[in-house]
Design an enzyme around this catalytic site. Structure first.
Site, PDB file in Angstrom:
ATOM      1  N   GLY A 133       0.321  -0.962  -0.174  1.00  0.00           N
ATOM      2  CA  GLY A 133      -0.096   0.157  -0.326  1.00  0.00           C
ATOM      3  C   GLY A 133       0.841   1.806   0.453  1.00  0.00           C
ATOM      4  O   GLY A 133       2.084   1.061   0.107  1.00  0.00           O
ATOM      5  N   LYS A 170       5.292  11.926  -2.238  1.00  0.00           N
ATOM      6  CA  LYS A 170       5.600  10.981  -1.349  1.00  0.00           C
ATOM      7  C   LYS A 170       6.444  11.262  -0.323  1.00  0.00           C
ATOM      8  O   LYS A 170       7.427  12.357  -0.839  1.00  0.00           O
ATOM      9  CB  LYS A 170       6.700  10.132  -2.515  1.00  0.00           C
ATOM     10  CG  LYS A 170       7.295   8.718  -2.674  1.00  0.00           C
ATOM     11  CD  LYS A 170       7.734   8.517  -3.774  1.00  0.00           C
ATOM     12  CE  LYS A 170       9.022   7.118  -3.337  1.00  0.00           C
ATOM     13  NZ  LYS A 170       9.044   6.343  -4.461  1.00  0.00           N
ATOM     14  N   ASP A 212       9.207   4.134   8.068  1.00  0.00           N
ATOM     15  CA  ASP A 212       8.916   5.476   8.877  1.00  0.00           C
ATOM     16  C   ASP A 212       8.123   7.035   8.454  1.00  0.00           C
ATOM     17  O   ASP A 212       7.579   7.715   8.060  1.00  0.00           O
ATOM     18  CB  ASP A 212      10.074   5.967   9.114  1.00  0.00           C
ATOM     19  CG  ASP A 212      11.242   6.696   7.821  1.00  0.00           C
ATOM     20  OD1 ASP A 212      10.536   6.557   6.797  1.00  0.00           O
ATOM     21  OD2 ASP A 212      12.397   6.956   7.694  1.00  0.00           O
ATOM     22  N   GLY A 213       7.274   6.119   6.697  1.00  0.00           N
ATOM     23  CA  GLY A 213       6.810   6.808   5.485  1.00  0.00           C
ATOM     24  C   GLY A 213       7.562   8.210   5.220  1.00  0.00           C
ATOM     25  O   GLY A 213       6.710   9.221   4.135  1.00  0.00           O
ATOM     26  N   ARG A 256       4.723  14.327  -6.827  1.00  0.00           N
ATOM     27  CA  ARG A 256       4.290  13.478  -8.356  1.00  0.00           C
ATOM     28  C   ARG A 256       2.891  13.293  -9.011  1.00  0.00           C
ATOM     29  O   ARG A 256       2.193  13.161  -8.484  1.00  0.00           O
ATOM     30  CB  ARG A 256       4.245  11.467  -7.814  1.00  0.00           C
ATOM     31  CG  ARG A 256       5.915  11.202  -6.908  1.00  0.00           C
ATOM     32  CD  ARG A 256       6.035   9.585  -7.335  1.00  0.00           C
ATOM     33  NE  ARG A 256       4.672   8.893  -6.844  1.00  0.00           N
ATOM     34  CZ  ARG A 256       5.513   7.514  -6.445  1.00  0.00           C
ATOM     35  NH1 ARG A 256       5.950   6.956  -6.941  1.00  0.00           N
ATOM     36  NH2 ARG A 256       4.614   7.266  -5.906  1.00  0.00           N
ATOM     37  N   ARG A 287      -2.339   1.202  -9.898  1.00  0.00           N
ATOM     38  CA  ARG A 287      -1.074  -0.356 -10.197  1.00  0.00           C
ATOM     39  C   ARG A 287      -1.554  -2.093 -10.511  1.00  0.00           C
ATOM     40  O   ARG A 287      -2.443  -1.878  -9.863  1.00  0.00           O
ATOM     41  CB  ARG A 287      -0.492  -0.452  -8.385  1.00  0.00           C
ATOM     42  CG  ARG A 287       0.692   0.910  -8.554  1.00  0.00           C
ATOM     43  CD  ARG A 287       0.744   0.485  -6.873  1.00  0.00           C
ATOM     44  NE  ARG A 287       1.532   1.983  -6.344  1.00  0.00           N
ATOM     45  CZ  ARG A 287       2.300   2.274  -6.650  1.00  0.00           C
ATOM     46  NH1 ARG A 287       3.233   1.724  -6.486  1.00  0.00           N
ATOM     47  NH2 ARG A 287       2.426   3.610  -6.858  1.00  0.00           N
ATOM     48  N   ASP A 297       3.434  -4.682  -7.166  1.00  0.00           N
ATOM     49  CA  ASP A 297       2.942  -3.661  -7.234  1.00  0.00           C
ATOM     50  C   ASP A 297       3.742  -1.907  -7.556  1.00  0.00           C
ATOM     51  O   ASP A 297       3.455  -0.456  -7.760  1.00  0.00           O
ATOM     52  CB  ASP A 297       3.376  -3.205  -5.658  1.00  0.00           C
ATOM     53  CG  ASP A 297       5.127  -3.093  -5.201  1.00  0.00           C
ATOM     54  OD1 ASP A 297       5.288  -4.526  -5.552  1.00  0.00           O
ATOM     55  OD2 ASP A 297       5.153  -2.803  -4.619  1.00  0.00           O
TER      56      ASP A 297
HETATM   57  P1  AMP Z   1       9.470  -0.136  -3.139  1.00  0.00           P
HETATM   58  O1  AMP Z   1       9.766  -0.771  -3.021  1.00  0.00           O
HETATM   59  O2  AMP Z   1       9.843   1.498  -2.493  1.00  0.00           O
HETATM   60  O3  AMP Z   1       8.167   0.381  -3.888  1.00  0.00           O
HETATM   61  O4  AMP Z   1       8.032  -0.203  -1.920  1.00  0.00           O
HETATM   62  C1  AMP Z   1       7.006  -1.481  -1.154  1.00  0.00           C
HETATM   63  C2  AMP Z   1       6.675  -0.702  -0.409  1.00  0.00           C
HETATM   64  O5  AMP Z   1       7.164  -0.606   0.652  1.00  0.00           O
HETATM   65  C3  AMP Z   1       5.001  -0.116  -0.930  1.00  0.00           C
HETATM   66  O6  AMP Z   1       4.217  -0.455  -0.511  1.00  0.00           O
HETATM   67  C4  AMP Z   1       5.597   1.137   0.037  1.00  0.00           C
HETATM   68  O7  AMP Z   1       4.787   2.177   0.689  1.00  0.00           O
HETATM   69  C5  AMP Z   1       6.814   0.840   1.341  1.00  0.00           C
HETATM   70  N1  AMP Z   1       8.011   1.542   1.920  1.00  0.00           N
HETATM   71  C6  AMP Z   1       8.985   1.878   1.490  1.00  0.00           C
HETATM   72  N2  AMP Z   1       9.941   2.499   2.176  1.00  0.00           N
HETATM   73  C7  AMP Z   1       9.023   2.516   2.803  1.00  0.00           C
HETATM   74  C8  AMP Z   1       9.386   4.006   3.938  1.00  0.00           C
HETATM   75  N3  AMP Z   1       9.950   4.217   4.205  1.00  0.00           N
HETATM   76  N4  AMP Z   1       8.109   4.066   4.885  1.00  0.00           N
HETATM   77  C9  AMP Z   1       6.305   3.285   4.880  1.00  0.00           C
HETATM   78  N5  AMP Z   1       6.693   2.347   3.960  1.00  0.00           N
HETATM   79  C10 AMP Z   1       7.546   2.273   2.687  1.00  0.00           C
HETATM   80 MG    MG Z   2       7.141   0.614  -4.888  1.00  0.00          MG
END
Ligand code: AMP
Ligand code: MG
Length: 488
Positions: free
Chosen positions: A91, A113, A125-126, A176, A183, A253
């Site tokens: 998500g 983002k 950590d978002g 963005r 997705r 995703d």
């Molecule tokens: P990504 O591989 O960057 O596309 O991320 C895969 C999943 O991890 C997605 O659901 C992102 O929202 C989540 N995610 C990646 N980095 C963070 C972060 N620092 N804090 C929270 N969620 C993250």
């Molecule tokens: Mg992603």
């Protein structure tokens, strides 16, 4: 928010309007001491937001500080396969939909983002660090300028908020923009995580109605959508391959339903041509290596097909066959798009039977000699003598050039006209890792001028820009050592 050029927000964004099963409304969490790092005036202009972007309230909104722009911000839920393994629920863990706006370029979703925790943040950590935010910003704007479908980046806002990765860094927020951030994983979520066929069908119907109106009334909507997504993905990946773009994390995703390049993480452009090049330092097995991208996209499309299965009426076996048949055109479309792209890259204006063999031989020589992918194709428009220099085995190149000249003669190719055509297809400037790295290092010192300069150069990738010739050079020795991983 008032003002002529301020964004006009719709009541709800697409997924938000579908109901509570699709995500969660929540406000962004602002960063401290927000400041502009970079802005894309080109994108702002096309959205009609260029004046607005100069205002204080724009900085506030795009730093996550001003939730009161009249809409409810929203994090969507999706699931997905990561590195070939089912990962369950994911998500928007650090992304937040500000909302949808009507623009001269059509309706657009605007997403932050790095704007803080959401119910989908899991262990994260978002946040997003400045380094990866600059890479995403430059990467998406560069891809757009290359004519490759992509989500866009309007701005990067920096902050003083400390974020822990391998070392301590600071947080940034990227804005963005895309017609949709849908997705493959959004469909997988309802098919496999919540097994909610009603929501899956709602998503399918709404997606077609909103983004694929031509498919309305199709006998089998799921198959019609799947086929269209397969075709778009085939064309997209062919464009990636033709420009030497490596995505790095082609998890389901991170696959756009609209056929856009999405989620710029450890992406890269090829320097020395190595079909097995792996741009993501965390991808030990090379699952997402350059040459594997077309196959991985097809694998991901199978995952999408699997997710659409419950939305097809009738016996499972027949449904499965129907969806597999909808995927089938992918291969031919990819091959067709790739051959067309490569023909254009070497300046061929017509099609002959032996073209594939001629192109394959050039790519083989380039791979053997590790010729720079961008430079080799760009040089080809300057003539054989200039191109020859990028090869080690010059005799082998000469032999190829002889075949090439014979082929060009078949269509009475005019050198000047062909060179002009090729220079509109083979970029001089791509976002090489070391260029991004230099901009990032300066930005980390508080100097954002290099990021803005690089953006300006990459906005005109096909122009000669002799004053920026060094940006088109081979990477300096040691540039291969720059490691880009999933950490962002
Ligand atoms: P990504 O591989 O960057 O596309 O991320 C895969 C999943 O991890 C997605 O659901 C992102 O929202 C989540 N995610 C990646 N980095 C963070 C972060 N620092 N804090 C929270 N969620 C993250
Ligand atoms: Mg992603």
């Amino acid at each position: 928010m008032v003002g002529l050029s301020a964004p006009r927000w719709r009541d709800a964004s697409f997924l938000q309007s579908l109901g509570a099963a699709f995500g969660t409304d929540l406000p962004p969490q602002p960063v401290s001491a927000p400041h502009w790092v970079a802005r894309s005036n080109m994108l702002a202009r096309s959205l009609g937001l260029v004046d607005w972007l100069d205002r204080e309230d724009a900085l506030a909104l795009l730093s996550g500080a001003w939730g009161a722009h009249g809409t409810r911000t929203h994090a969507s839920v999706y699931s997905g396969h990561q590195f070939g393994v089912w990962a369950g629920q994911l998500g928007d863990g650090r992304a937040l939909m500000l909302g949808e706006i009507d623009t001269p370029a059509g309706p657009m979703e605007v997403q932050l983002k790095g704007s803080g925790l959401t119910p989908y943040s899991r262990m994260g950590d978002g946040r997003a660090v400045l380094r990866s935010s600059i890479r995403e910003f430059l990467g998406s704007e560069a891809m757009h300028a290359l004519g490759i479908p992509t989500t866009r980046a309007l701005a990067v806002v920096g902050s003083s908020l400390p974020v822990r990765r391998e070392t301590m860094e600071t947080a940034a927020v990227v804005t963005r923009v895309a017609p949709s951030f849908l997705r493959f994983g959004h469909f997988e979520h309802f098919a496999h995580t919540t097994n909610d066929t009603t929501a899956l069908r709602r998503l399918l119907d709404a997606t077609i109605a909103r983004y694929f109106p031509d498919l309305q009334g199709a006998a089998e909507p799921a198959a019609a959508l799947l086929q269209e997504v397969a075709l778009r993905t085939a064309r997209l990946v062919a464009q990636w391959q033709a420009v030497g773009f490596c995505h790095g994390v082609m998890n389901t995703d991170n696959m756009s339903l609209l056929g856009l390049t999405i989620d710029y993480g450890p992406f890269g452009f090829l320097d020395a041509f190595d079909p097995g090049h792996i741009c993501n330092h965390s991808d030990r097995q090379g699952r997402y290596a350059y040459a594997r991208q077309p196959g991985v996209a097809f694998w991901n499309l199978h995952a999408l097909a699997q997710a659409l299965l419950p939305a097809v009426d009738g016996p499972a076996e027949a449904a499965s066959e129907l969806l597999l048949a909808a995927l089938e055109p992918y291969k031919a479309e990819y091959a067709r798009s790739m051959l067309a792209a490569l023909r254009a890259k070497i300046g061929l204006a017509s099609a002959h039977d032996d073209d594939q063999a001629l192109i394959d031989e050039l790519l083989r020589l380039m791979a053997t000699d590790r010729a720079d992918f961008t430079i080799a194709f760009r040089r080809l428009a300057c003539g054989d003598r200039a191109t020859r220099d990028v090869f080690i085995d010059r005799q082998a190149f000469d032999a190829w050039a002889l075949r090439y000249r014979t082929r060009l003669a078949l269509e009475s190719s005019n050198d000047t006209e062909r060179a002009a055509r090729m220079n509109r297809i083979n970029p001089k400037f791509v976002l090489r890792k070391h260029l991004a790295q230099a901009a990032i290092e300066r930005a980390q010192q508080g100097d954002f001028s290099e990021t803005q300069r690089l953006l300006k150069i990459l906005e005109r990738p096909f122009d000669e820009q002799p004053e920026h010739a060094t940006y088109a050079d081979h990477p300096p020795a040691g540039a291969q050592q720059i490691e880009v991983s999933c950490s962002s």
